[in-house]
Scaffold this active site. Structure first.
Site, short mmCIF file in Angstrom:
data_model
loop_
_atom_site.label_atom_id
_atom_site.label_comp_id
_atom_site.label_asym_id
_atom_site.label_seq_id
_atom_site.Cartn_x
_atom_site.Cartn_y
_atom_site.Cartn_z
N TYR A 53 -1.89 -0.54 10.00
CA TYR A 53 -1.91 -0.87 8.57
C TYR A 53 -0.55 -0.57 7.93
O TYR A 53 0.00 -1.39 7.18
CB TYR A 53 -3.03 -0.07 7.90
CG TYR A 53 -3.32 -0.45 6.47
CD1 TYR A 53 -3.66 -1.76 6.13
CD2 TYR A 53 -3.27 0.51 5.46
CE1 TYR A 53 -3.94 -2.10 4.81
CE2 TYR A 53 -3.55 0.18 4.14
CZ TYR A 53 -3.89 -1.13 3.81
OH TYR A 53 -4.15 -1.46 2.52
N SER A 106 0.85 -1.20 0.00
CA SER A 106 0.00 0.00 0.00
C SER A 106 0.88 1.24 0.00
O SER A 106 2.05 1.18 0.39
CB SER A 106 -0.87 -0.02 1.26
OG SER A 106 -1.35 1.28 1.56
N1 LIG Z 1 -8.71 -0.76 -1.86
C1 LIG Z 1 -7.63 0.01 -1.71
O1 LIG Z 1 -7.66 1.24 -1.85
C2 LIG Z 1 -6.30 -0.65 -1.41
C3 LIG Z 1 -5.16 0.14 -1.49
C4 LIG Z 1 -3.92 -0.43 -1.21
C5 LIG Z 1 -3.82 -1.76 -0.86
N2 LIG Z 1 -4.95 -2.51 -0.79
C6 LIG Z 1 -4.79 -3.92 -0.41
O2 LIG Z 1 -5.35 -4.74 -1.40
C7 LIG Z 1 -5.75 -5.98 -0.82
C8 LIG Z 1 -7.17 -6.29 -1.24
O3 LIG Z 1 -8.03 -5.30 -0.71
P1 LIG Z 1 -9.44 -4.90 -1.35
O4 LIG Z 1 -9.45 -3.43 -1.42
O5 LIG Z 1 -9.71 -5.71 -2.56
O6 LIG Z 1 -10.41 -5.30 -0.13
P2 LIG Z 1 -11.61 -6.33 0.03
O7 LIG Z 1 -12.07 -6.13 1.44
O8 LIG Z 1 -12.59 -6.18 -1.07
O9 LIG Z 1 -10.91 -7.76 -0.12
C9 LIG Z 1 -10.15 -8.34 0.90
C10 LIG Z 1 -10.12 -9.84 0.71
O10 LIG Z 1 -9.33 -10.42 1.74
C11 LIG Z 1 -10.04 -11.50 2.33
N3 LIG Z 1 -9.60 -11.66 3.71
C12 LIG Z 1 -9.59 -10.73 4.71
N4 LIG Z 1 -9.14 -11.28 5.84
C13 LIG Z 1 -8.86 -12.58 5.56
C14 LIG Z 1 -8.35 -13.68 6.34
N5 LIG Z 1 -8.04 -13.56 7.63
N6 LIG Z 1 -8.19 -14.86 5.71
C15 LIG Z 1 -8.50 -15.02 4.41
N7 LIG Z 1 -8.98 -14.04 3.64
C16 LIG Z 1 -9.16 -12.83 4.22
C17 LIG Z 1 -11.51 -11.08 2.22
O11 LIG Z 1 -12.38 -12.20 2.35
C18 LIG Z 1 -11.51 -10.48 0.82
O12 LIG Z 1 -11.61 -11.50 -0.15
C19 LIG Z 1 -5.57 -5.82 0.69
O13 LIG Z 1 -4.35 -6.41 1.07
C20 LIG Z 1 -5.48 -4.31 0.87
O14 LIG Z 1 -4.75 -3.94 2.00
C21 LIG Z 1 -6.19 -1.99 -1.06
#
Ligand SMILES: NC(=O)c1ccc[n+]([C@@H]2O[C@H](COP(=O)([O-])OP(=O)(O)OC[C@H]3O[C@@H](n4cnc5c(N)ncnc54)[C@H](O)[C@@H]3O)[C@@H](O)[C@H]2O)c1
Length: 255
Positions: free
Chosen positions: A156, A143
Protein backbone atom coordinates in the site's frame (compact mmCIF):
# COMPACT_ATOMS: atom_id res chain seq x y z
CA UNK A 1 -21.34 27.48 -6.57
CA UNK A 2 -17.64 26.97 -7.19
CA UNK A 3 -17.81 24.35 -9.94
CA UNK A 4 -20.63 25.59 -12.15
CA UNK A 5 -20.41 24.44 -15.80
CA UNK A 6 -17.60 22.00 -14.92
CA UNK A 7 -17.50 18.27 -15.57
CA UNK A 8 -15.79 15.88 -13.15
CA UNK A 9 -14.84 12.24 -13.58
CA UNK A 10 -14.41 10.52 -10.20
CA UNK A 11 -13.01 7.00 -9.95
CA UNK A 12 -14.09 5.08 -6.87
CA UNK A 13 -17.15 7.34 -7.02
CA UNK A 14 -19.61 4.63 -5.99
CA UNK A 15 -18.95 4.75 -2.26
CA UNK A 16 -16.73 6.04 0.53
CA UNK A 17 -14.47 9.03 -0.07
CA UNK A 18 -15.04 9.08 -3.86
CA UNK A 19 -18.83 9.18 -3.46
CA UNK A 20 -18.57 12.04 -0.94
CA UNK A 21 -16.33 14.00 -3.33
CA UNK A 22 -18.71 13.42 -6.26
CA UNK A 23 -21.75 14.50 -4.21
CA UNK A 24 -20.01 17.63 -3.01
CA UNK A 25 -18.78 18.53 -6.51
CA UNK A 26 -22.33 18.14 -7.83
CA UNK A 27 -23.56 20.34 -4.95
CA UNK A 28 -21.10 22.95 -6.21
CA UNK A 29 -22.58 22.77 -9.71
CA UNK A 30 -20.56 20.11 -11.55
CA UNK A 31 -21.91 17.28 -13.69
CA UNK A 32 -20.17 14.06 -12.72
CA UNK A 33 -19.18 10.76 -14.25
CA UNK A 34 -18.82 8.10 -11.54
CA UNK A 35 -16.48 5.18 -12.19
CA UNK A 36 -15.99 1.94 -10.27
CA UNK A 37 -16.11 -1.76 -10.98
CA UNK A 38 -19.45 -2.23 -9.17
CA UNK A 39 -22.45 -1.01 -11.17
CA UNK A 40 -24.94 -1.28 -8.27
CA UNK A 41 -23.04 1.21 -6.08
CA UNK A 42 -22.61 3.59 -9.03
CA UNK A 43 -26.29 3.48 -9.92
CA UNK A 44 -27.30 4.26 -6.34
CA UNK A 45 -24.90 7.23 -6.07
CA UNK A 46 -25.85 8.59 -9.49
CA UNK A 47 -29.55 8.47 -8.56
CA UNK A 48 -28.83 10.24 -5.24
CA UNK A 49 -26.87 12.98 -6.99
CA UNK A 50 -29.48 13.61 -9.70
CA UNK A 51 -32.35 13.68 -7.15
CA UNK A 52 -30.60 15.83 -4.56
CA UNK A 53 -28.44 18.24 -6.54
CA UNK A 54 -30.18 18.51 -9.90
CA UNK A 55 -26.88 17.89 -11.68
CA UNK A 56 -26.31 15.08 -14.17
CA UNK A 57 -24.57 11.95 -12.90
CA UNK A 58 -23.38 9.21 -15.22
CA UNK A 59 -22.42 5.76 -13.89
CA UNK A 60 -19.60 4.06 -15.85
CA UNK A 61 -18.24 0.64 -14.92
CA UNK A 62 -14.50 -0.01 -15.26
CA UNK A 63 -11.68 -1.93 -13.72
CA UNK A 64 -9.11 0.85 -13.44
CA UNK A 65 -6.31 -1.64 -14.17
CA UNK A 66 -7.56 -2.23 -17.70
CA UNK A 67 -6.48 0.37 -20.32
CA UNK A 68 -9.44 -0.49 -22.57
CA UNK A 69 -11.90 0.11 -19.67
CA UNK A 70 -10.21 3.43 -18.92
CA UNK A 71 -10.44 4.55 -22.55
CA UNK A 72 -14.08 3.43 -22.79
CA UNK A 73 -15.23 5.29 -19.65
CA UNK A 74 -13.44 8.48 -20.69
CA UNK A 75 -15.07 8.20 -24.13
CA UNK A 76 -18.49 7.64 -22.49
CA UNK A 77 -18.04 10.73 -20.30
CA UNK A 78 -16.95 12.83 -23.28
CA UNK A 79 -19.91 11.65 -25.37
CA UNK A 80 -22.31 12.57 -22.55
CA UNK A 81 -20.79 15.86 -21.39
CA UNK A 82 -18.46 16.99 -24.20
CA UNK A 83 -15.47 17.63 -21.91
CA UNK A 84 -13.77 16.73 -18.63
CA UNK A 85 -12.47 19.62 -16.48
CA UNK A 86 -11.73 17.69 -13.31
CA UNK A 87 -10.34 14.20 -12.72
CA UNK A 88 -10.35 12.63 -9.26
CA UNK A 89 -8.48 9.33 -8.89
CA UNK A 90 -9.97 7.77 -5.78
CA UNK A 91 -10.45 4.07 -6.68
CA UNK A 92 -8.17 2.04 -4.49
CA UNK A 93 -7.64 -0.94 -2.26
CA UNK A 94 -5.50 -1.50 0.80
CA UNK A 95 -3.47 -4.53 1.80
CA UNK A 96 -2.28 -5.29 5.33
CA UNK A 97 0.14 -8.18 5.69
CA UNK A 98 3.68 -8.60 6.98
CA UNK A 99 6.09 -8.18 4.06
CA UNK A 100 7.52 -11.69 4.52
CA UNK A 101 3.97 -13.12 4.20
CA UNK A 102 2.75 -10.93 1.35
CA UNK A 103 2.04 -12.88 -1.85
CA UNK A 104 3.19 -11.49 -5.18
CA UNK A 105 -0.48 -11.48 -6.28
CA UNK A 106 -1.42 -9.20 -3.33
CA UNK A 107 1.52 -6.91 -4.12
CA UNK A 108 0.60 -6.77 -7.84
CA UNK A 109 -3.10 -6.18 -7.24
CA UNK A 110 -2.38 -3.26 -4.91
CA UNK A 111 0.16 -1.64 -7.25
CA UNK A 112 -1.99 -2.30 -10.33
CA UNK A 113 -5.16 -0.72 -8.91
CA UNK A 114 -3.70 2.14 -6.89
CA UNK A 115 -0.76 3.21 -9.04
CA UNK A 116 -1.34 1.86 -12.58
CA UNK A 117 -5.05 2.78 -12.43
CA UNK A 118 -4.19 6.33 -11.37
CA UNK A 119 -1.60 6.67 -14.14
CA UNK A 120 -3.96 5.32 -16.82
CA UNK A 121 -6.72 7.82 -15.96
CA UNK A 122 -4.23 10.70 -15.65
CA UNK A 123 -2.83 9.85 -19.08
CA UNK A 124 -6.18 9.40 -20.83
CA UNK A 125 -7.87 12.46 -19.31
CA UNK A 126 -4.62 14.46 -19.49
CA UNK A 127 -4.49 13.85 -23.26
CA UNK A 128 -8.04 15.19 -23.56
CA UNK A 129 -7.24 18.25 -21.43
CA UNK A 130 -4.11 19.02 -23.47
CA UNK A 131 -5.92 18.60 -26.78
CA UNK A 132 -8.84 20.77 -25.63
CA UNK A 133 -6.47 23.52 -24.49
CA UNK A 134 -8.63 24.82 -21.64
CA UNK A 135 -6.52 23.54 -18.73
CA UNK A 136 -7.82 21.22 -16.05
CA UNK A 137 -7.56 19.92 -12.52
CA UNK A 138 -6.33 16.48 -11.50
CA UNK A 139 -6.62 15.27 -7.91
CA UNK A 140 -5.09 11.97 -6.84
CA UNK A 141 -5.90 10.38 -3.50
CA UNK A 142 -2.83 9.14 -1.66
CA UNK A 143 -2.34 8.26 2.04
CA UNK A 144 -0.32 9.01 5.16
CA UNK A 145 1.70 5.88 4.33
CA UNK A 146 3.22 7.87 1.44
CA UNK A 147 4.90 10.00 4.13
CA UNK A 148 5.70 7.61 6.99
CA UNK A 149 5.87 3.84 7.44
CA UNK A 150 3.31 1.54 9.06
CA UNK A 151 4.49 -2.07 9.53
CA UNK A 152 2.67 -4.51 7.28
CA UNK A 153 1.70 -1.94 4.68
CA UNK A 154 4.60 -2.21 2.20
CA UNK A 155 2.46 -2.73 -0.92
CA UNK A 156 0.00 0.00 0.00
CA UNK A 157 2.83 2.40 0.93
CA UNK A 158 4.71 1.70 -2.32
CA UNK A 159 1.54 2.29 -4.36
CA UNK A 160 0.61 5.53 -2.59
CA UNK A 161 4.20 6.80 -2.52
CA UNK A 162 4.17 6.21 -6.27
CA UNK A 163 0.95 8.20 -6.62
CA UNK A 164 2.48 11.09 -4.67
CA UNK A 165 5.54 11.19 -6.93
CA UNK A 166 3.50 10.67 -10.10
CA UNK A 167 1.42 13.69 -9.08
CA UNK A 168 4.51 15.88 -8.77
CA UNK A 169 5.89 14.74 -12.09
CA UNK A 170 2.67 15.35 -14.01
CA UNK A 171 2.33 18.79 -12.40
CA UNK A 172 5.74 19.73 -13.75
CA UNK A 173 5.12 18.24 -17.22
CA UNK A 174 1.63 19.72 -17.65
CA UNK A 175 2.05 23.11 -16.00
CA UNK A 176 2.48 24.66 -19.46
CA UNK A 177 -0.98 23.33 -20.37
CA UNK A 178 -2.54 25.04 -17.33
CA UNK A 179 -3.34 21.65 -15.80
CA UNK A 180 -2.93 21.63 -12.02
CA UNK A 181 -2.11 18.21 -10.59
CA UNK A 182 -2.27 17.73 -6.83
CA UNK A 183 -2.93 14.98 -4.35
CA UNK A 184 -4.85 14.72 -1.10
CA UNK A 185 -3.42 12.74 1.79
CA UNK A 186 -6.33 11.58 3.94
CA UNK A 187 -5.73 10.36 7.48
CA UNK A 188 -7.91 7.63 9.00
CA UNK A 189 -11.35 7.90 7.43
CA UNK A 190 -14.19 5.62 8.47
CA UNK A 191 -15.15 3.80 5.23
CA UNK A 192 -15.50 0.25 3.91
CA UNK A 193 -11.71 -0.22 3.65
CA UNK A 194 -11.31 0.93 7.24
CA UNK A 195 -14.28 -1.11 8.55
CA UNK A 196 -12.74 -4.30 7.15
CA UNK A 197 -9.43 -3.55 8.92
CA UNK A 198 -11.27 -3.00 12.21
CA UNK A 199 -12.99 -6.39 11.74
CA UNK A 200 -9.62 -8.04 11.06
CA UNK A 201 -8.08 -6.39 14.15
CA UNK A 202 -5.62 -4.33 12.06
CA UNK A 203 -7.01 -1.07 13.50
CA UNK A 204 -8.59 -0.30 16.86
CA UNK A 205 -10.51 2.96 16.46
CA UNK A 206 -10.37 3.95 20.18
CA UNK A 207 -6.58 3.58 20.27
CA UNK A 208 -6.22 5.48 17.01
CA UNK A 209 -8.48 8.30 18.12
CA UNK A 210 -6.34 8.84 21.19
CA UNK A 211 -3.39 9.59 18.87
CA UNK A 212 -5.23 11.90 16.47
CA UNK A 213 -4.77 15.56 17.51
CA UNK A 214 -8.26 16.41 16.16
CA UNK A 215 -9.59 13.87 18.67
CA UNK A 216 -11.68 11.89 16.19
CA UNK A 217 -11.56 9.70 13.13
CA UNK A 218 -12.01 11.43 9.79
CA UNK A 219 -15.33 11.45 7.93
CA UNK A 220 -15.68 11.22 4.16
CA UNK A 221 -17.04 14.79 4.15
CA UNK A 222 -13.71 15.98 5.62
CA UNK A 223 -12.06 15.10 2.29
CA UNK A 224 -14.80 16.46 0.01
CA UNK A 225 -14.28 20.17 0.86
CA UNK A 226 -10.51 20.10 0.22
CA UNK A 227 -11.20 18.27 -3.08
CA UNK A 228 -13.57 21.06 -4.15
CA UNK A 229 -10.88 23.61 -3.33
CA UNK A 230 -8.34 21.76 -5.51
CA UNK A 231 -10.94 21.49 -8.30
CA UNK A 232 -11.89 25.17 -8.21
CA UNK A 233 -10.18 28.27 -9.57
CA UNK A 234 -9.25 29.18 -5.96
CA UNK A 235 -6.34 26.75 -6.37
CA UNK A 236 -5.08 27.89 -9.79
CA UNK A 237 -1.60 28.59 -8.39
CA UNK A 238 -1.47 25.31 -6.43
CA UNK A 239 0.19 22.45 -8.29
CA UNK A 240 2.51 19.52 -7.61
CA UNK A 241 1.71 19.40 -3.93
CA UNK A 242 -0.32 17.32 -1.52
CA UNK A 243 -2.98 18.59 0.81
CA UNK A 244 -2.71 16.68 4.08
CA UNK A 245 -6.17 16.19 5.60
CA UNK A 246 -5.47 13.93 8.57
CA UNK A 247 -6.61 15.71 11.73
CA UNK A 248 -2.95 16.28 12.60
CA UNK A 249 -1.77 12.65 12.49
CA UNK A 250 1.42 13.33 10.51
CA UNK A 251 2.18 16.49 12.48
CA UNK A 252 2.06 14.29 15.56
CA UNK A 253 4.98 12.35 14.07
CA UNK A 254 3.34 8.98 14.67
CA UNK A 255 0.94 7.18 12.38
N1 LIG B 1 -10.43 5.22 4.36
C1 LIG B 1 -9.21 5.65 4.71
O1 LIG B 1 -8.85 5.73 5.89
C2 LIG B 1 -8.25 6.12 3.64
C3 LIG B 1 -7.10 6.78 4.05
C4 LIG B 1 -6.19 7.21 3.08
C5 LIG B 1 -6.44 6.99 1.74
N2 LIG B 1 -7.57 6.34 1.37
C6 LIG B 1 -7.78 6.14 -0.07
O2 LIG B 1 -9.01 6.70 -0.45
C7 LIG B 1 -9.50 6.02 -1.61
C8 LIG B 1 -10.94 5.62 -1.38
O3 LIG B 1 -11.00 4.70 -0.31
P1 LIG B 1 -12.27 4.48 0.62
O4 LIG B 1 -11.78 4.50 2.01
O5 LIG B 1 -13.38 5.38 0.21
O6 LIG B 1 -12.60 2.95 0.29
P2 LIG B 1 -13.85 2.19 -0.34
O7 LIG B 1 -13.45 0.74 -0.31
O8 LIG B 1 -15.10 2.59 0.33
O9 LIG B 1 -13.89 2.72 -1.85
C9 LIG B 1 -13.01 2.26 -2.83
C10 LIG B 1 -13.63 2.47 -4.19
O10 LIG B 1 -12.71 2.03 -5.20
C11 LIG B 1 -13.39 1.17 -6.10
N3 LIG B 1 -12.42 0.24 -6.67
C12 LIG B 1 -11.59 -0.61 -6.03
N4 LIG B 1 -10.88 -1.33 -6.92
C13 LIG B 1 -11.27 -0.92 -8.15
C14 LIG B 1 -10.90 -1.28 -9.49
N5 LIG B 1 -9.98 -2.22 -9.74
N6 LIG B 1 -11.51 -0.64 -10.50
C15 LIG B 1 -12.45 0.30 -10.28
N7 LIG B 1 -12.85 0.68 -9.06
C16 LIG B 1 -12.26 0.07 -8.00
C17 LIG B 1 -14.46 0.48 -5.25
O11 LIG B 1 -15.49 -0.07 -6.05
C18 LIG B 1 -14.92 1.65 -4.40
O12 LIG B 1 -15.84 2.44 -5.11
C19 LIG B 1 -8.55 4.83 -1.83
O13 LIG B 1 -7.62 5.17 -2.83
C20 LIG B 1 -7.85 4.69 -0.49
O14 LIG B 1 -6.57 4.12 -0.61
C21 LIG B 1 -8.49 5.90 2.28
Amino acid sequence: MRLQHRVALVTGGGRGIGAAIARRMADEGADVCLVSRTFSELEEQARWIEENTGRRALPATADVRRPEDVRQTVRTALEAFGKIDILVNCAGISVADASEELSFEQWKECLDINLDGTFLYCQEVGRHMIERGQGGKIINITSVVAHAAIPGRAAYAASKGGVKQLTQNLAVEWGKHNIQVNSITPGYIYTEIFRRFVEQGVHQPEKLEARIPAGRMGRVEDIAGPAVFLASSDSDYVTGTTLIVDGGVLANGYI
